[in-house]
Design a protein around this motif. Structure first.
Motif, short mmCIF file in Angstrom:
data_model
loop_
_atom_site.label_atom_id
_atom_site.label_comp_id
_atom_site.label_asym_id
_atom_site.label_seq_id
_atom_site.Cartn_x
_atom_site.Cartn_y
_atom_site.Cartn_z
N GLU A 185 2.25 1.94 -3.48
CA GLU A 185 1.22 2.46 -4.37
C GLU A 185 0.88 3.91 -4.02
OE1 GLU A 185 -0.07 1.14 -7.03
OE2 GLU A 185 1.23 -0.62 -6.79
N GLU A 186 0.85 4.21 -2.74
CA GLU A 186 0.56 5.57 -2.30
C GLU A 186 1.64 6.54 -2.79
OE1 GLU A 186 0.18 8.02 1.92
OE2 GLU A 186 -0.25 5.86 1.87
N GLU A 200 0.83 -1.21 0.00
CA GLU A 200 0.00 0.00 0.00
C GLU A 200 0.86 1.27 0.00
OE1 GLU A 200 -0.31 -2.51 2.04
OE2 GLU A 200 -2.19 -3.44 1.33
#
Length: 996
Positions: free
Chosen positions: A720-721, A717
């Protein structure tokens, strides 16, 4: 060209000796300076040579001893003069040492220029890849792609010419600058200014200065010794710690500048020679009172005519023929060595049809079209033979019984076929010598092929690689067979033609000539598409290589369109160098100087050297194209699971341990200091480095097995952030780099970067470290190599300035460093570490050194030489205090670049011929686990079944299960492989080992 010659077997009748003196000695144009004739007790003529002098001395019977005088009386030679030829050597050890030092630095400058050319081509192809969107997530830019691609021919052609001049420069340096001494810039400028300036005082002053530079060569002393020694003295008096680095840089810059002067001198002399040749053709000349405008127009007209003449030769339709020439000989009129052109012109052609032998002919596709009657761009003509450069220069190499040498003829281009063997007379070569040449050619090439096969077999290549090698071997053997057949044919000619002189000769004939409008259209298209368009693109996108391209383009163009070698082959110049001059007057001396200068100009940029360097750079281009094609194929068709790579496979088994070895284990088995208070084992970093190659699902499962359930997480995550954040696009990130972020429950994190796995990864390796690799290679070839180390990082920086902005934009380390900054500044990570294997290890070193983050790399390329080429540069202090590299024995990747202060050498159990085996991350993890012990970490099945380590032991009895006590480690691994659906070949191999 090849030949065989039969000379007369009987000596000519003795004739009354002629009166000889030094007045009969004529200087050939192959000499770089005329002999100096003077009287010192007797008449003498002295010729300067590289290591001394050649002295011609008049002697008579009265000058010899009584015994020699008595012999002269018997021979009726009394009172007649003879010419005594002797050689002297005045080169001492001090001079040899000094010139060796000169040459060493000149070779280093030449190596720098070659590496510069290599990197230019590499950066061009990486730039091409970036324009096609293969190295990033960007869009395809076809216009820019073609603009970059069109710059390749000019770069290859000009770089080959640069290296040709480098070779001549090194030779000229070693022999004391004979070329510049004889034909230096002073002579050219003197001739030019003497004809152009009307101010006699200025002309006389400039002439004096330039003659001082060229004849006394004070400039060479200043550049080779004066400036470097002055810098050395100043740095010592200034008490600078890097005095040697500054002095060496000054020396390098001085010799590079002097090479530029040498090249400019060579280029100017060539242009001037072309203009003089065209002036001789039309018999015109300038008038002393002509204004500057008329002079410029006059020389531009000569340049235009020379350009047309040169391009007519280059663009003409040609045909190559293999001919035999036969000349009758008899005992009464013995033959003597003759010039090749004389042989061809006075002998008859055997088996000729219309004066052209049809034994063997060759015609390329271009000439095939050019020689057609329907082609409107060409004028067809009756075949006209083109003389070779050796014919024009009068160069002929004869092989006699005494000059014959197996090594010389084997290494000589063309072997015995590239010379004229003397096959009749006292000095004729024997049949045994010809048979030896045949045997040497056959056996020598077979030995080379067997040696090549042996090296290939030792490396244990894959079947595909063996197939490619087999094709190469077959081609070489076919070539060897044809060469042997040609030598056998020469032997038969020697044996069968007892009373003839037989010559074999390759000839090139012109069948068609291009029209003027076709020539100018061709030049226009070349100038626009191969120079102007790439120059505009490079000027916009990347100014440093644009500046270099702007200089190299005209340099290549001038040597391509105004070429004295070609002009010598065109027109009526077959006797240009054979008409010797008996130099007595100032005008004759000037004419001799001009022809001698042209002779050596043609020799400086010989076709052999230029073809060698052109072929070298073309091979590099082909290599880069192959890598690019492989990358394209991978990107389009690769669907393989990266976890299936055997070099990164990790099959984890709990319940077994390796105890630390009783000998002193690696002192870095446990890492604590500098890691934010956390305690890490060295095997943890090896495991995490290998995890970067795996899928996310595999990584999650493996982390739970290695650290315990829920202790470590593959944090997809956050990555991706970061990629969706505003800063990601602002900094131009979007490269093809792959990495994972492993976060721990205590708030720490480890960024693990994947190593080389695709062809684009290989290109990324080359982009970052090829300059360091090449300079390391250059350093290893030079004596006293470590003396050059202090300036190598400057050399790498200079070369990498040619890198395109679009390449820098997608450099892998920029994204990983940006991610580390993002984690620290935006996400508040205080305990963050970086690791990686291979390319990932090198990127980790760069990333950590730039972001002040601790790094543990496994088999990573180092960064001491490349440190200044990164953006921003990394400091020596950061590399020495923040980066740690694990270096397996015999791992070539980990030896790239110079190491920083912190590293750990580990053993490698791979076979000596398995070089790539020492680079496998799984093998390195097994070595660390076996030596340091596993503790509570699982053991890898690959350690035992693939890499030959002993089976691990079970823990104490109360910690083992019944199943573990009754099942061996190998059996457990086979069961896990079958249960997990591992590769069929892998499981079968493990089963076979278990059964044994």
């Amino acid at each position: 060209m090849s030949g065989a010659s039969r000379l007369g077997a009987e000596e000519a009748e003795q004739q009354e000796p002629q009166q000889l003196s030094l007045e009969h000695v004529v200087d050939d144009f192959s000499l770089q300076s005329q002999g100096i004739r003077f009287r010192a007790g007797r008449e003498m003529k002295i010729y300067e040579q590289a290591h001394g002098q050649l002295i011609l001395e008049e002697r008579s019977a009265s000058d010899d001893d009584e015994e020699q005088a008595a012999q002269d009386n018997d021979r009726k030679n009394k009172g007649h003069k003879r010419i005594l030829v002797k050689s002297t050597n005045d080169r001492g050890y001090a001079l040899s040492f000094l010139r060796a030092a000169y040459s060493l630095m000149a070779i280093f400058v030449g190596g720098f220029l070659f590496i510069l050319g290599f990197d230019i081509l590499l950066f061009l192809f990486i730039d091409v890849a970036s324009k096609l969107g293969f190295t990033s997530d960007g869009n395809i830019e076809l216009v820019k792609f073609f603009a970059v691609l069109l710059s390749v021919p000019v770069f290859v052609y000009s770089l080959a010419m640069v290296m040709t001049l480098v070779g001549r420069f090194v030779i000229d340096t070693f022999y004391g600058h004979p070329f510049l001494r004889s034909f230096g810039m002073g002579i050219v400028t003197t001739d030019w200014l003497g004809e152009s300036l009307t101010f006699s005082r200025i002309s006389l002053c400039y002439t004096s200065i330039t003659n001082l530079i060229s004849q006394k060569l004070y400039a060479a002393f200043v550049m080779y010794l004066g400036i470097p020694i002055l810098a050395f003295i100043i740095t010592l008096f200034s008490d600078l710690g890097n005095w040697w680095e500054i002095s060496l840089l000054t020396w390098f810059a001085s010799i590079l500048t002097f090479w530029c002067f040498f090249s400019a001198c060579e280029l100017w002399l060539e242009i001037w020679a072309c203009l003089e040749l065209m002036e001789e053709d039309d018999g015109s000349s300038l008038i002393a009172d002509d204004p500057w405008g008329a002079r410029v127009k006059y020389w531009l007209e000569k340049a235009r005519n020379g350009c047309v003449c040169t391009m007519k030769y280059r663009l003409s339709g040609k045909h190559i023929y293999f001919k035999k020439f036969v000349a009758e000989t008899n005992a009464a009129t013995p033959s003597s060595p003759r010039n090749i052109a004389t042989i061809i012109n006075t002998s008859k052609c055997a088996n000729c049809i219309n004066c052209i032998s049809e034994d063997l002919a060759s015609e390329g596709p271009y000439s095939y079209i050019a020689n057609k009657e329907w082609n409107p761009c060409f004028n067809q003509k009756s075949p006209e033979r083109i003389r070779t450069l050796d014919e024009t220069l009068g160069n002929t190499y004869y092989v006699t019984r005494h000059s014959w040498s197996l090594e010389k003829l084997f290494c000589r281009s063309g072997g015995l076929h590239s010379a004229i063997p003397i096959t009749q007379g006292e000095s004729s070569i024997t049949k045994a010598q010809i048979n030896s040449n045949i045997a040497c050619n056959l056996l020598g090439n077979v030995i080379i092929v067997l040696l090549f096969i042996g090296v290939v077999a030792w490396f244990d290549l894959t079947p595909a690689a063996l197939g490619i090698v087999s094709i190469i071997v077959v081609i070489v053997l076919i070539w060897v067979g044809f060469a042997t057949l040609r030598l056998w044919g020469l032997r038969k000619d020697v044996v069968n033609n007892e009373n003839t002189t037989l010559y074999r000769y390759w000839e090139i004939y012109q069948h068609s000539m291009p029209k003027d409008h076709f020539i100018w259209a061709f030049i226009f298209l070349q100038a626009v598409f191969l120079y102007l368009l790439p120059l505009v693109y490079l000027a916009i996108e990347n100014p440093p290589p644009a500046v270099l391209f702007a200089f190299l383009g005209p340099f290549a163009g001038l040597r391509h369109y105004l070429n004295p070698r070609i002009l010598l082959l065109e027109g009526e110049r077959k006797d240009y160098f054979r008409n010797t001059l008996d130099v007595k007057t100032r005008k004759e001396r000037k004419e001799w100087k001009k022809k001698s200068r042209l002779y050596h100009l043609v020799a400086v940029g010989g076709d052999t050297a230029r073809h060698f360097w052109t072929g070298t750079y073309l091979l590099l281009v082909i290599f880069f194209v192959v890598i690019a094609l492989l990358a394209v194929l991978e990107s389009e068709s690769s669907q393989n699971d990266p976890s299936s790579d055997p070099t990164t496979a990790m099959t984890l088994v709990d319940g077994y341990i390796y105890q630390p070895q009783p000998h002193l284990p690696y002192p870095t088995c446990v890492l604590k200091k500098g890691f934010g208070g956390n305690i890490f084992e060295l095997s943890d970093f090896a495991f995490l480095s290998g995890l970067a190659y795996k899928t996310d699902d595999f990584a999650t499962e493996a982390l739970n097995k290695w650290f315990g359930e829920g202790v470590a997480t593959n944090n997809v995550e956050l990555i991706e952030e970061f990629k969706n954040s505003e800063g990601y696009g602002e900094y131009g990130f979007g490269s093809a780099v792959s990495y994972k972020l492993i976060t721990f429950t205590d708030g720490g994190g480890v960024l693990t970067i994947r190593g080389t796995q695709t062809a684009w990864d290989l290109m990324a390796d080359a982009q970052l470290w090829i300059s360091a690799i090449l300079f390391q290679g250059l350093r290893s070839l030079l004596p006293l190599s470590e003396l050059f180390t202090p300036i190598l990082h400057h050399m790498v920086w200079i070369v990498t300035q040619l890198e395109s902005k679009s390449i820098t934009k997608v450099s892998y380390y920029r994204e990983t460093r940006g991610f580390v900054d993002y984690l620290k500044e935006v996400k508040g990570f205080e305990r963050l570490l970086v690791t990686g294997h291979s390319l990932g290890g090198g990127l980790a070193i760069i990333t950590g050194a730039e972001s002040n983050t601790s790094v543990v790399a496994i088999s990573g390329p180092n960064a001491m030489l490349s440190r200044d080429s990164f953006i921003p540069p990394v400091t020596v202090e950061n590399l020495n205090t923040l980066t740690f590299n694990v270096i397996p024995a015999r791992d070539p990747v980990a030896k790239i670049d110079d190491k920083a202060r912190l590293y750990q050498n580990i053993n490698c159990t791979a076979a000596p011929n398995n070089i790539a085996g020492c680079h496998a991350i799984t093998r390195s993890l097994c070595e660390i686990q076996y030596t340091c012990g596993t503790g509570d970490r699982p053991v890898l099945c690959e350690c035992v079944l693939d890499y030959g380590y002993p089976e691990p032991s079970l823990p104490t009895t109360d910690q083992t299960t019944t199943a573990q006590q009754t099942t061996s480690f190998i059996q457990t691994c086979v069961a896990i492989c079958e249960e997990a659906g591992g590769g069929k070949e892998n499981c079968e191999r493990w089963k076979e080992k278990y059964n044994k």
